[in-house]
Design an enzyme around this catalytic site. Structure first.
Site, PDB file in Angstrom:
ATOM      1  N   GLY A   1      15.305 -12.677  -4.214  1.00 53.60           N
ATOM      2  CA  GLY A   1      16.489 -13.144  -3.492  1.00 53.60           C
ATOM      3  C   GLY A   1      17.345 -12.021  -2.946  1.00 53.60           C
ATOM      4  O   GLY A   1      18.488 -12.263  -2.553  1.00 53.60           O
TER       5      GLY A   1
ATOM      6  N   ASN B   1       1.639   0.032   5.592  1.00 56.16           N
ATOM      7  CA  ASN B   1       2.160  -0.493   4.334  1.00 56.16           C
ATOM      8  C   ASN B   1       3.073  -1.666   4.662  1.00 56.16           C
ATOM      9  O   ASN B   1       4.070  -1.490   5.367  1.00 56.16           O
ATOM     10  CB  ASN B   1       2.947   0.599   3.593  1.00 56.16           C
ATOM     11  CG  ASN B   1       3.714   0.063   2.392  1.00 56.16           C
ATOM     12  OD1 ASN B   1       3.292  -0.883   1.749  1.00 56.16           O
ATOM     13  ND2 ASN B   1       4.850   0.674   2.101  1.00 56.16           N
ATOM     14  N   GLY B   2       2.743  -2.858   4.174  1.00 57.50           N
ATOM     15  CA  GLY B   2       3.613  -4.004   4.414  1.00 57.50           C
ATOM     16  C   GLY B   2       2.846  -5.259   4.762  1.00 57.50           C
ATOM     17  O   GLY B   2       1.651  -5.390   4.452  1.00 57.50           O
ATOM     18  N   GLU B   3       3.558  -6.173   5.398  1.00 60.53           N
ATOM     19  CA  GLU B   3       2.974  -7.442   5.826  1.00 60.53           C
ATOM     20  C   GLU B   3       3.546  -7.823   7.189  1.00 60.53           C
ATOM     21  O   GLU B   3       4.757  -7.733   7.406  1.00 60.53           O
ATOM     22  CB  GLU B   3       3.299  -8.569   4.839  1.00 60.53           C
ATOM     23  CG  GLU B   3       2.875  -8.322   3.399  1.00 60.53           C
ATOM     24  CD  GLU B   3       1.370  -8.403   3.172  1.00 60.53           C
ATOM     25  OE1 GLU B   3       0.655  -8.824   4.104  1.00 60.53           O
ATOM     26  OE2 GLU B   3       0.920  -8.020   2.075  1.00 60.53           O
TER      27      GLU B   3
ATOM     28  N   ILE C   1      14.433 -11.837 -16.831  1.00 62.19           N
ATOM     29  CA  ILE C   1      14.752 -10.934 -17.941  1.00 62.19           C
ATOM     30  C   ILE C   1      15.932 -11.515 -18.710  1.00 62.19           C
ATOM     31  O   ILE C   1      16.893 -12.016 -18.124  1.00 62.19           O
ATOM     32  CB  ILE C   1      15.109  -9.537 -17.403  1.00 62.19           C
ATOM     33  CG1 ILE C   1      13.849  -8.828 -16.900  1.00 62.19           C
ATOM     34  CG2 ILE C   1      15.788  -8.691 -18.452  1.00 62.19           C
ATOM     35  CD1 ILE C   1      12.855  -8.479 -17.971  1.00 62.19           C
TER      36      ILE C   1
ATOM     37  N   ASP D   1      -3.752  -8.499   8.887  1.00 63.55           N
ATOM     38  CA  ASP D   1      -2.608  -8.223   9.750  1.00 63.55           C
ATOM     39  C   ASP D   1      -2.593  -6.785  10.244  1.00 63.55           C
ATOM     40  O   ASP D   1      -2.009  -6.494  11.294  1.00 63.55           O
ATOM     41  CB  ASP D   1      -1.303  -8.560   9.034  1.00 63.55           C
ATOM     42  CG  ASP D   1      -1.157  -7.865   7.689  1.00 63.55           C
ATOM     43  OD1 ASP D   1      -2.172  -7.398   7.143  1.00 63.55           O
ATOM     44  OD2 ASP D   1      -0.020  -7.816   7.173  1.00 63.55           O
TER      45      ASP D   1
ATOM     46  N   LEU E   1      -3.492  -1.971  -2.014  1.00 65.62           N
ATOM     47  CA  LEU E   1      -3.359  -3.104  -2.911  1.00 65.62           C
ATOM     48  C   LEU E   1      -3.759  -4.322  -2.093  1.00 65.62           C
ATOM     49  O   LEU E   1      -3.065  -4.711  -1.154  1.00 65.62           O
ATOM     50  CB  LEU E   1      -1.921  -3.249  -3.422  1.00 65.62           C
ATOM     51  CG  LEU E   1      -1.628  -4.482  -4.282  1.00 65.62           C
ATOM     52  CD1 LEU E   1      -2.448  -4.452  -5.569  1.00 65.62           C
ATOM     53  CD2 LEU E   1      -0.141  -4.570  -4.600  1.00 65.62           C
TER      54      LEU E   1
ATOM     55  N   ILE F   1      -4.112  -7.708  -0.564  1.00 63.45           N
ATOM     56  CA  ILE F   1      -3.322  -8.941  -0.512  1.00 63.45           C
ATOM     57  C   ILE F   1      -3.912  -9.920   0.492  1.00 63.45           C
ATOM     58  O   ILE F   1      -4.143 -11.086   0.186  1.00 63.45           O
ATOM     59  CB  ILE F   1      -1.858  -8.631  -0.114  1.00 63.45           C
ATOM     60  CG1 ILE F   1      -1.229  -7.644  -1.094  1.00 63.45           C
ATOM     61  CG2 ILE F   1      -1.046  -9.914  -0.024  1.00 63.45           C
ATOM     62  CD1 ILE F   1      -1.010  -8.177  -2.488  1.00 63.45           C
TER      63      ILE F   1
ATOM     64  N   CYS G   1       0.821  -1.194   0.000  1.00 64.32           N
ATOM     65  CA  CYS G   1       0.000   0.000   0.000  1.00 64.32           C
ATOM     66  C   CYS G   1       0.859   1.250   0.000  1.00 64.32           C
ATOM     67  O   CYS G   1       2.083   1.193   0.034  1.00 64.32           O
ATOM     68  CB  CYS G   1      -0.898   0.007   1.242  1.00 64.32           C
ATOM     69  SG  CYS G   1      -1.885  -1.504   1.444  1.00 64.32           S
TER      70      CYS G   1
END
Length: 643
Positions: free
Chosen positions: A364, A75-77, A291, A100, A51, A53, A2
């Site tokens: 990663g 904003n986040g998880e 890519i 959350d 957004l 999720i 977000c």
């Protein structure tokens, strides 16, 4: 994922301009295209772009506690939110949703500022407690999610996920910080907590900011740091086993989502390791994206394909042609301040590809900093051995002279570039490492800047950034120290910034299991001798992964996400470089020495020297000035008047 924004009157209950709040919130619509809401009460305004999720149906923000006295934008998880929700419910808190975000308001009620120590995840949030008349801002431990703030002259504190939202406020001064400019031309980005503007700041990773109404002095406080409490006795086979178990556990918790999920797959060790773990956990094939480059010198797509074939992923590849430079001005608008990592171009493209199929991807990022994977670590340790043989009082004049007289050989392999080595040996460890990571050396920056601008710097030097972190580093181990420096600067200022902006431009959430703080803490306790061993970076990580990845993946030379700048600037971008670097936009700033700018362009385009990195840095600075500062109708660099 977000975007958040807030306005807070530190003086009292002043009126919040709803239109201004909405406008700031809308600048971040790309971060959250699903929903957008604002909340206003006397002296406070909060905005959120969502957004969806988790808890897609009922996770709207701003989100309140039971009696509406505490409200948060986030904003986040928070990956351990279910465990925390159970713990808080048992303590008497009542939950209205299954997302959350609601854990944050109840955790604040239960633990106050210490709530951040209970969260496992990536986060940046602003929380208002009406009963305590307190605004609380916090950013995750490694800086995965961004958070900007500024205290305006009228006493209003504003904050947001991206700098563009602050710039949208008419009271924010656009005066540039000369020290930030110096930092940028050394590092290629502006390290925390500075921004390009004097008045705006970044909340540093692992920091929180508590502001009570009536308080006008802002004092961010650190709540976490990488411990580097080294284990002295270890068994390598046990470490390998524990490493895989901890990596798998971290990847597992990062799979939490209600929307389509995938992974970036470059063919390098780190992204391949994440995909290997995902494939062992998930019941369906992993969606992977990579890519490829038309230029084979920069193309590692075949290695990504090898991993995709081994784990039978749903693999998707997008080719970036050698002339894919149309994004230059768009990047300036994405990053809001000067940013010179050219790998932002392919990163943008791989995020674009991923968003066609998924909403969340795992990456990663963080493996090199955790396990000493960068080649510069190897060179730094060799230089440290040589530094140990002679005191600085002898090294400085001896190697300083040799570095001055020895010819520069950009074209040669690193081992034959004795000039750079001599220059590094003439310095102490921190200054030597700074020299190795700088885009433009001290001598180059001295020539780059106009005399008046150098005066404004008041003897400030960009190396001070590394020195300040070196002073607080919790270890005296030489390798661990430079890993720590990178975690505080390059990781957050370059890598994580690049991925956040490129992904959120496409409303894509990127998660980084190698930067789970519990995993980072454990890795930091491992001896440096098993991270860089016999010249092999990521030694213990690679050994642990041998059952999962081929030697072709694990032990080949690192390629990175490079683009052919040197050829571009002598070919298709030849005129654009001249127009930008030697044109009126940079000239009007009063920052640069025109004669040296001409030398950089002429020497590069004639083939005498490779100045592609400095020229890209200048190109992106020019684009920032033209698109952000002048695009807002403000002048560029407000010189101080002579007394």
């Amino acid at each position: 994922m977000c975007g958040i924004v807030g306005l807070f009157d530190t003086h009292g209950n002043g009126t919040i301009d709803r239109q201004q709040l909405v406008q700031m919130n809308q600048t971040q619509v790309h971060r959250g295209p699903d929903e957008g809401e604002v909340y206003i009460e006397p002296g406070l305004g909060l905005g959120h772009r969502r957004l969806s999720i988790m808890d897609v149906a009922s996770g709207q923000q701003p989100l309140f506690n039971e009696d509406d006295s505490v409200v948060v934008v986030f904003n986040g998880e928070i990956y351990n939110y279910r465990m925390l929700a159970k713990q808080l419910t048992e303590a008497g808190h009542q939950f209205k949703t299954h997302c959350d975000t609601e854990v944050i308001v109840h955790a604040w009620e239960e633990w106050g500022e210490q709530c951040v120590n209970h969260f496992r995840g990536m986060f940046a949030f602003g929380l208002w407690d009406r009963n305590r008349q307190t605004l609380f801002l916090a950013r995750d431990r490694l800086g995965i999610k961004p958070l900007y703030y500024a205290l305006l002259d009228n006493g209003q504190l504003i904050f947001s996920s991206e700098l563009k939202a602050l710039v949208a406020h008419p009271a924010l001064s656009r005066e540039m910080d000369p020290c930030a400019v110096e930092d940028y031309f050394a590092y290629g980005y502006i390290p925390e907590p500075k921004t390009i503007f004097r008045q705006a700041r970044k909340l540093s990773p692992g920091f929180m900011l508590t502001v009570q109404r009536g308080q006008t002095q802002l004092q961010p406080k650190q709540y976490w740091d990488v411990p580097f409490n080294r284990q002295d006795t270890i068994d390598e086979s046990e470490v390998q086993e524990s490493l895989i178990a901890k990596l798998r556990e971290s990847v597992d918790i990062h799979l939490m989502t209600e929307v389509p999920l995938g992974a970036f797959l470059s063919g390098g060790v780190d992204s391949s390791a994440v995909v290997a773990m995902m494939s062992g956990i998930m019941n369906e094939p992993v969606n992977t994206c990579s890519i490829s480059f038309g230029d084979p010198a920069f193309n590692e797509s075949r290695y990504a394909q090898e991993v995709a074939d081994r784990y039978r992923t749903n693999h998707h590849v997008k080719q970036v042609e050698h002339d894919d430079f149309d994004l230059i001005d768009k990047l300036a608008l994405l990053y809001d301040e000067p940013y010179a990592d050219s790998s932002a171009l392919p990163t943008y493209r791989v995020c674009e590809l991923a968003r066609e199929r998924v909403t969340v991807v795992l990456s990663g990022d963080g493996g090199d900093e955790n396990f000493a994977g960068y080649r510069r670590y190897r060179w730094h340790m060799l230089e440290e051995k040589m530094r140990a043989t002679l005191p600085l009082s002898i090294r400085k004049p001896l190697f300083g002279f040799l570095g001055h007289v020895y010819p520069k050989a950009d074209w040669a392999p690193r081992m034959f570039r004795a000039k750079a080595t001599f220059e590094a040996l003439a310095r102490d460890a921190v200054e030597g490492y700074f020299h190795s990571v700088s885009i433009m050396s001290d001598a180059m920056r001295q020539r780059l800047f106009a005399p008046a601008f150098r005066n404004d710097l008041q003897a400030y030097q960009a190396v001070n950034v590394l020195r300040s972190y070196a002073e607080q580093c919790p270890t005296d181990d030489a390798l661990s120290r430079v890993q720590y420096l990178d975690m505080k600067t390059y990781l957050v200022g370059d890598i994580l910034t690049k991925v956040d902006r490129a992904s959120m431009a496409h409303a894509l959430e990127v998660r980084v299991p190698l930067l789970d703080h519990e995993l980072v803490e454990w890795i930091s306790t491992l001896p440096a001798s098993i991270k860089l061993k016999d010249g092999e970076g990521k030694y213990i990580f690679k050994k642990a992964l041998e059952p999962y990845l081929s030697d072709n993946i694990l032990y080949r030379n690192k390629m990175g996400f490079s683009v052919p700048l040197a050829d571009w600037f002598r070919g298709p971008l030849r005129q654009r470089v001249r127009d930008a670097v030697l044109g009126p936009v940079l000239a009007e700033t009063g920052i640069f020495n025109r004669t040296y700018l001409e030398e950089l362009v002429e020497h590069h385009q004639s083939g005498r020297r490779d100045y592609s990195a400095p020229l890209w840095t200048l190109l992106m600075f020019e684009s920032f000035v033209r698109n952000i500062v002048k695009g807002e109708g403000r002048f560029v660099y407000e010189k101080k008047q002579a007394a």
